[in-house]
Design an enzyme around this catalytic site. Structure first.
Site, PDB file in Angstrom:
ATOM      1  N   PHE A  44      35.132  38.244  37.374  1.00 13.69           N
ATOM      2  CA  PHE A  44      34.176  37.951  36.309  1.00 13.69           C
ATOM      3  C   PHE A  44      33.005  37.196  36.922  1.00 13.69           C
ATOM      4  CE2 PHE A  44      38.234  38.229  34.026  1.00 13.69           C
ATOM      5  CZ  PHE A  44      37.908  39.123  33.016  1.00 13.69           C
TER       6      PHE A  44
ATOM      7  N   PHE B  60      34.655  33.287  38.009  1.00 13.60           N
ATOM      8  CA  PHE B  60      36.052  33.243  38.454  1.00 13.60           C
ATOM      9  C   PHE B  60      36.623  34.647  38.507  1.00 13.60           C
ATOM     10  CE2 PHE B  60      36.797  33.455  33.909  1.00 13.60           C
ATOM     11  CZ  PHE B  60      37.991  34.171  33.791  1.00 13.60           C
TER      12      PHE B  60
ATOM     13  N   GLU C 108      40.368  36.749  37.877  1.00 13.71           N
ATOM     14  CA  GLU C 108      41.724  36.657  37.359  1.00 13.71           C
ATOM     15  C   GLU C 108      42.662  37.444  38.262  1.00 13.71           C
ATOM     16  OE1 GLU C 108      42.334  38.649  33.651  1.00 13.71           O
ATOM     17  OE2 GLU C 108      44.440  38.067  33.553  1.00 13.71           O
ATOM     18  N   ILE C 109      43.757  36.792  38.688  1.00  9.65           N
ATOM     19  CA  ILE C 109      44.786  37.510  39.434  1.00  9.65           C
ATOM     20  C   ILE C 109      45.714  38.108  38.392  1.00  9.65           C
ATOM     21  CG2 ILE C 109      46.588  37.330  41.182  1.00  9.65           C
ATOM     22  CD1 ILE C 109      44.108  36.291  42.363  1.00  9.65           C
ATOM     23  N   VAL C 110      45.855  39.417  38.401  1.00  8.17           N
ATOM     24  CA  VAL C 110      46.595  40.083  37.332  1.00  8.17           C
ATOM     25  C   VAL C 110      48.035  40.370  37.745  1.00  8.17           C
ATOM     26  CG1 VAL C 110      46.586  42.032  35.759  1.00  8.17           C
ATOM     27  CG2 VAL C 110      44.430  41.049  36.506  1.00  8.17           C
TER      28      VAL C 110
ATOM     29  N   CYS D 141      50.686  40.585  41.318  1.00 10.31           N
ATOM     30  CA  CYS D 141      50.776  40.275  42.746  1.00 10.31           C
ATOM     31  C   CYS D 141      52.203  40.538  43.172  1.00 10.31           C
ATOM     32  CB  CYS D 141      50.396  38.810  42.963  1.00 10.31           C
ATOM     33  SG  CYS D 141      50.588  38.282  44.641  1.00 10.31           S
TER      34      CYS D 141
ATOM     35  N   LEU E 243      41.965  32.336  38.791  1.00 14.96           N
ATOM     36  CA  LEU E 243      42.798  31.882  37.685  1.00 14.96           C
ATOM     37  C   LEU E 243      43.906  32.899  37.505  1.00 14.96           C
ATOM     38  CD1 LEU E 243      40.231  30.740  34.978  1.00 14.96           C
ATOM     39  CD2 LEU E 243      41.762  29.285  36.292  1.00 14.96           C
TER      40      LEU E 243
ATOM     41  N   TYR F 136      58.855  32.560  38.084  1.00 17.86           N
ATOM     42  CA  TYR F 136      59.196  32.922  39.463  1.00 17.86           C
ATOM     43  C   TYR F 136      57.975  32.873  40.379  1.00 17.86           C
ATOM     44  CZ  TYR F 136      63.226  34.696  36.983  1.00 17.86           C
ATOM     45  OH  TYR F 136      64.322  34.803  36.182  1.00 17.86           O
TER      46      TYR F 136
ATOM     47  N   GLY G 137      56.084  29.100  42.265  1.00 22.72           N
ATOM     48  CA  GLY G 137      56.335  28.646  43.638  1.00 22.72           C
ATOM     49  C   GLY G 137      55.406  29.326  44.619  1.00 22.72           C
TER      50      GLY G 137
ATOM     51  N   ILE H 235      40.293  35.981  30.221  1.00 17.09           N
ATOM     52  CA  ILE H 235      41.525  36.148  30.968  1.00 17.09           C
ATOM     53  C   ILE H 235      42.646  36.589  30.031  1.00 17.09           C
ATOM     54  CG2 ILE H 235      42.055  33.676  30.712  1.00 17.09           C
ATOM     55  CD1 ILE H 235      43.277  33.765  33.495  1.00 17.09           C
TER      56      ILE H 235
ATOM     57  N   TYR I 120      49.232  35.188  28.722  1.00 17.56           N
ATOM     58  CA  TYR I 120      50.620  35.597  28.597  1.00 17.56           C
ATOM     59  C   TYR I 120      51.412  34.451  28.024  1.00 17.56           C
ATOM     60  CZ  TYR I 120      49.311  39.393  31.722  1.00 17.56           C
ATOM     61  OH  TYR I 120      48.716  40.475  32.286  1.00 17.56           O
TER      62      TYR I 120
END
Lengths: 775, 293
Positions: A506, A511, A513-515, A517, A549, A555, A558, A580, A583
């Site tokens: 964006f 920023f 957004e990591i969707v 991974c 972001l 999970y 970490g 963003i 969730y």
């Protein structure tokens, strides 16, 4: 043309292109010739440019020879016109035109004659030049020089051009910063190569003929074109014309211009440069050939990223180099221009009316001594910087570097077994280097047909994500992976996708957004995830986005923590809300990027640094080895002792850390008042008078050429008012600079330096008294 | 002190190993001459096109010598292999001793746990350096070579790696990679440590919950019968983890250094099996229960 110069200009016309002589050489030869004339002849020449002084009403501004020289008479030029000969235009004698020169020294006459030659050349240039903008500037300079001869003054380019330097940091500094920023981690030999390339690039730029504003306009936007025209005019007046016209003060392009000019000319210059080298590659000396043909294009591409990248640190005024290696570069001897002299580049400027080829060693020297001060001052700065780093002499660091880079000096051969402390991404980095794994940013596109391989990879990514993220509906994953607004950094091994990071940028919100991974399960725990994220970070730095972001599930927290993400969100909510994907039950995490960090190399760099420090400690231990009996005071019930009271600790060179020592004043007002009080006391000191106000140029004309960072007590007072001194360190640094500037500019036994000495003692005393420094 | 003496012992052994390797080369060049002789004799016989008693006797003599030479070379090689095994066991002893004493052999400051990636590399390395069993002619592979199970009365030694069936916190049974700490002969129970230090759990398990891992690789070229065959159900260590899962053999290894290719049972794939993944011989064991859970 009703101009007196018209007839004198007949002379150069008779020397059409003298083969083998640059404009500059030609011009200096001509000057020598003219200066060797008998005085009468000289006066005649100057008379042409001198106003008639017969009476106040005579408006004649130059003596015109009643017998204009013809080609046949040229040989007889040595024959001076007699002082009694009358001017063709006003009818007064030559003597009446040159009366003001009667008591003028030979030296001054020669200076004026130099200008005459330059004026004649400029006249020719005006005549020949076809580009209107350039012609205009030539004409302006022509008039300027004429006026100077008339008034026996020194030429100063006036108007809205401003005076050099036009931008800081200059191109030279920026490019050197670039070398340190990008290559300081290389071994010294490769680093030297890059340094040579940078020097060569700068040299080329200094002698490069810029495209005219009208050429520029054809390929650029309107507003850029206006700015370019200004820069072009500056370049003509201060850099280009003075190369062959030494009546005008000359500056090097790379020293007076900065990033904005480079931005306008880089693309085209790069193309021309590479083309030039390509065409003339056979003429290059063989040892330079590989350097230029293999490394230069890459070098230029990398530089391009820094020139056009939004967040490149190399243009920051306070760019600090990675200390050790950076300075090493600064101290290296400046390469001789041999790298480019001779055939290839000298032609760059040929064909221009005024530019000399100017690459022979004499002419490429900056003309005056004052200019050389700049680089010297810089290295001095560097030297200071490194001393601050912790008093490690450069030779020592180099020696240590040698032992850690030379495998023979290390313990045994390197094992394939990674040590238990190997960095998480070490293996992945090695595999990438060996070509076992690859990283690609890919995405779907609606506007153009995607290539098949990319579509296959996208399907592969969708499979990896849906297997590794079983809680995400497969359709949802598919939709996002194939959405043209989303991109994915894919990790490829043996042509197959084994992992990736899907993200959405964006740019307007600053920023990304990591969707998704993920790394496929049987390839996990190999450091791929870390290396992926590091690549993603570098990709974003390149694209000027410095925040990630993501909503992380339990999970993933970490993993993201290990990658430098935190639950502390600095991006204001308004910037990401509604952008963003939210969730439920997931945690929002953020990662701020630092554009100065080469993320994919970071752990490697830190490892090297650790090795260096370890070696340094070992050396120290060899020097001072002493065993003290242990402390007993704790047994006796003492809870805590000051660190410095531990026996032997001072011998190791330990000093109380700056943090503890300073206990920086938390309250900004307290510091402000303290400094205000202090400054007032200093200003009332009887020896403070020379430092009260900025040095006036009228009093010390070259002061600002010698002193790069002028400062005075008045400026300091203003800075204090503007709350610039947020730490005492800034304040003390300025105060110290007042003194060092004074010592640099003035001889040590001068009145000024005496004042500086006393004042220095005084304020250090006051600083101690105020508890701002120790002892 | 024990650690120091082990160091000198290892240095000695390495020295001996070095000597043995040199001897092998000497043996080899010695037998070379004889082998050449055999070849020449055969050529001559071929040109004369008949087998005279002279040649027969000569050849018999030559072959006897060649056999003796080969056996000599072989025995030196075996001695060299024994040295390697001895060094490895010394290193293993030292590792166990250090573990017991809580001392880390590395000079680096001890970390609380090994990084997982490093652990995975160590596991791969241990699989790669598992010795290949080389029998004498006619000798069949012993238990714990490749797919051949241990004898029923076999007791795994301290430090041996095993597959151990443990009950996880959530009650699920799971086969994990573990290391034997001790065996109690009266209760017939093992004490094992989870290999994954992040788990750091010690389990006390009955014999039937333990499957010792192979101690030699079987050579597919000479002992193919000591390998699992295609479609056989096994327990295999899932790549990059420390857990064993049920899997079908996809292809057995072709060469000594090859891995098995296996298909893990995985319901997330349409056909119920993962795509083929490679697992080293070291981490593939027979699956006892045939019924699915």
């Amino acid at each position: 043309m009703a101009d007196p110069a018209a007839q004198t200009s007949a002379q150069p016309r008779l020397h059409p292109a003298r083969p083998g002589l640059s404009q500059q050489q030609w011009s200096s030869q001509k000057k020598a010739q003219v200066r060797a004339f008998p005085r009468a002849k000289k006066l005649e020449k100057l008379g042409v440019f001198s106003s008639c002084k017969a009476n106040d009403s005579c408006k004649c501004n130059g003596w015109k020879n009643p017998n204009p020289p013809t080609a046949a008479r040229m040989e007889l030029q040595q024959h001076a016109a007699s002082l009694t000969e009358v001017c063709r235009s006003c009818g007064h004698s030559l003597a009446e035109h040159v009366s003001h020169l009667e008591n003028v020294s030979e030296e001054e006459i020669n200076r004026l004659l130099g200008m005459v030659v330059d004026v004649e050349n400029l006249f020719m240039s005006v005549h020949k030049e076809e580009d209107t903008d350039t012609k205009q500037v030539y004409f302006y300079l022509f008039k300027l020089l004429r006026k100077c001869i008339l008034q026996m003054g020194k030429p100063v380019v006036e108007g809205s051009l401003g005076s050099p330097p036009f931008e800081k940091p200059n191109i030279e500094q920026g490019v050197l910063n670039f070398v340190q920023y990008k290559f300081s981690h290389l071994a010294s030999k490769e680093r030297q190569t890059m340094y040579e390339l940078s020097k060569m690039f700068l040299l080329c730029l200094n002698y490069w003929k810029l495209e005219t504003p009208s050429q520029f306009r054809q390929r650029a936007q309107k507003e850029d074109a206006a700015a370019y025209k200004v820069d072009y005019t500056r370049w003509l007046c201060y850099c280009h014309v003075p190369q062959s016209n030494d009546s005008l003060p000359r500056y090097e392009t790379c020293q007076v211009f900065g990033r904005s000019l480079l931005k306008s000319i880089f693309t085209i210059t790069r193309r021309q440069l590479l083309e030039k080298f390509r065409v003339e590659k056979d003429k290059l000396p063989p040892e330079k050939r590989t350097l230029i043909l293999t490394h230069f294009p890459k070098f230029l591409s990398m530089l391009e990223e820094e020139i056009y990248g939004e967040n490149s640190p190399i243009w920051e005024a306070d760019f600090t180099m990675p200390a050790s290696e950076g300075t090493q570069l600064g101290h290296q001897t400046v390469l001789s221009p041999v790298a480019v002299s001779g055939s290839p580049l000298s032609k760059c400027t040929s064909g221009s009316a005024l530019a000399g080829s100017g690459l022979d060693s004499t002419s490429s020297e900056p003309i005056t001594g004052e200019k050389r001060k700049l680089p010297e001052a810089l290295t001095l700065e560097d030297a200071k910087r490194i001393r601050v780093m912790g008093d490690i002499p450069m030779e020592l660091v180099n020696e240590v570097m040698k032992t850690i880079t030379d495998p023979a000096a290390m313990l045994g051969p390197e094992t394939s077994l990674l040590s238990a402390n190997a960095a998480r991404d070490e293996t992945a980095r090695l595999e990438e280097r060996r070509g076992i794994i690859e990283f690609h940013v890919i995405g779907n596109s609606l506007s153009q047909k995607s290539n098949k391989k990319i579509l296959m990879w996208l399907v592969g990514l969708q499979n990896v994500f849906s297997h590794q993220l079983p809680r995400m509906p497969k359709e949802y994953i598919t939709r996002l992976v194939f959405d043209p607004k989303h991109k994915t950094l894919a990790l490829i091994k043996d042509g197959r996708v084994i992992g990736g990071v899907c993200f959405r940028m964006f740019p307007t919100q600053g920023f990304t957004e990591i969707v998704f991974c993920a790394v496929t399960s049987n390839e996990q725990v190999k450091g791929y995830g870390t290396h992926l994220m590091n690549h993603l970070k570098e990709y974003h730095i390149k694209h000027g986005i410095l925040f990630f972001l993501t909503y992380a599930d339990e999970y993933a927290i970490g993993y993201f923590k290990k990658q430098g993400f935190s639950k502390d969100i600095k991006v204001p909510k308004t910037r990401y809300l509604g952008y963003i994907k939210d969730y439920e039950g997931a945690t929002l995490m953020e990662c701020e990027l630092n554009p100065r960090i080469p993320y994919t190399e970071l752990s490697h760099i830190i490892k090297r640094q650790k090795e260096i420090i370890k070696k340094l400690i070992e050396r120290k231990q060899n020097q001072i080895r002493k065993v003290y009996p242990g402390l007993t005071c704790f047994k006796e019930g003492v809870r805590q002792i000051p660190v410095e009271s531990i026996p032997g600790i001072r011998e190791t060179g330990w000093k109380p850390s700056a943090k503890e020592k300073s206990k920086e004043l938390k309250d900004p007002d307290l510091l402000y008042n303290m400094l205000k009080n202090l400054l007032a006391q200093i200003k009332t000191h009887p020896d403070a008078w020379p430092f009260m106000e900025p040095v006036k140029k009228s009093e010390a004309p070259d002061y600002y050429e010698v002193i790069r960072f002028p400062i005075d007590l008045k400026t300091m007072t203003e800075r204090l008012k503007n709350r610039y001194y947020v730490t005492k360190k800034l304040f003390i640094a300025d105060l110290q600079r007042v003194i060092t500037n004074c010592r640099e500019y003035n001889p040590p036994d001068s009145e000024y330096c005496k004042c500086a000495n006393t004042l220095e003692k005084f304020f250090y005393f006051k600083l101690k008294e105020a508890g701002l420094i120790e002892k | 002190m024990a650690l120091v003496s082990a160091d000198t012992k290892i240095a000695e052994l390495l020295n001996e190993l070095h000597q043995l390797i040199k001897q092998t080369q000497e043996e080899r060049s010695r037998s070379e001459h004889n082998l050449l002789n055999i070849q020449k004799t055969h050529e001559r016989m071929q040109t004369e096109n008949k087998t005279s008693p002279y040649y027969r006797t000569k050849l018999r003599g030559l072959y006897t010598t060649a056999k003796a030479d080969a056996e000599a070379e072989c025995s030196i090689l075996r001695r060299a292999l024994d040295k390697i095994a001895e060094i490895k066991s010394l290193l293993e002893e030292r590792r166990i001793a250090a573990r017991m004493a809580g001392v880390y052999s590395d000079t680096d400051p001890p970390r609380k746990t090994m990084r997982r990636g490093v652990l995975m590399t160590l596991l791969q390395q241990s699989a790669m350096t598992l010795p290949l069993w080389i029998g004498k002619p006619g000798e069949s592979p012993p238990p714990l070579c490749g797919a051949i199970p241990a004898n029923s009365d076999y007791v795994a030694k301290q430090g041996d790696k095993v597959a151990a069936r443990v009950k996880a916190v959530d009650g699920d049974e799971q086969w994990i990679l573990a290391e034997v700490v001790s065996y109690n002969h009266s209760t017939n129970k093992y004490e094992v440590d989870d290999i994954d230090e992040e788990g750091k759990e010690r389990h006390t398990l009955s014999r039937r919950r333990i499957i010792p891992l192979p101690q030699w690789k079987a050579n597919p070229e000479t002992d193919p019968e000591a390998l699992f065959s295609k479609d056989q159900l096994v327990l295999a260590l899932y790549p990059q983890t420390t857990c064993f899962y049920r899997a079908l053999i996809h292809t057995p290894p072709h060469r000594p250094q090859d891995d098995y290719s296996v298909l893990f049972e995985d319901t997330s794939y349409a056909d119920g099996y993962s795509p083929p993944l490679n697992v080293a011989q070291r981490y593939v064991v027979a699956c006892k229960e045939n019924k699915k859970k």
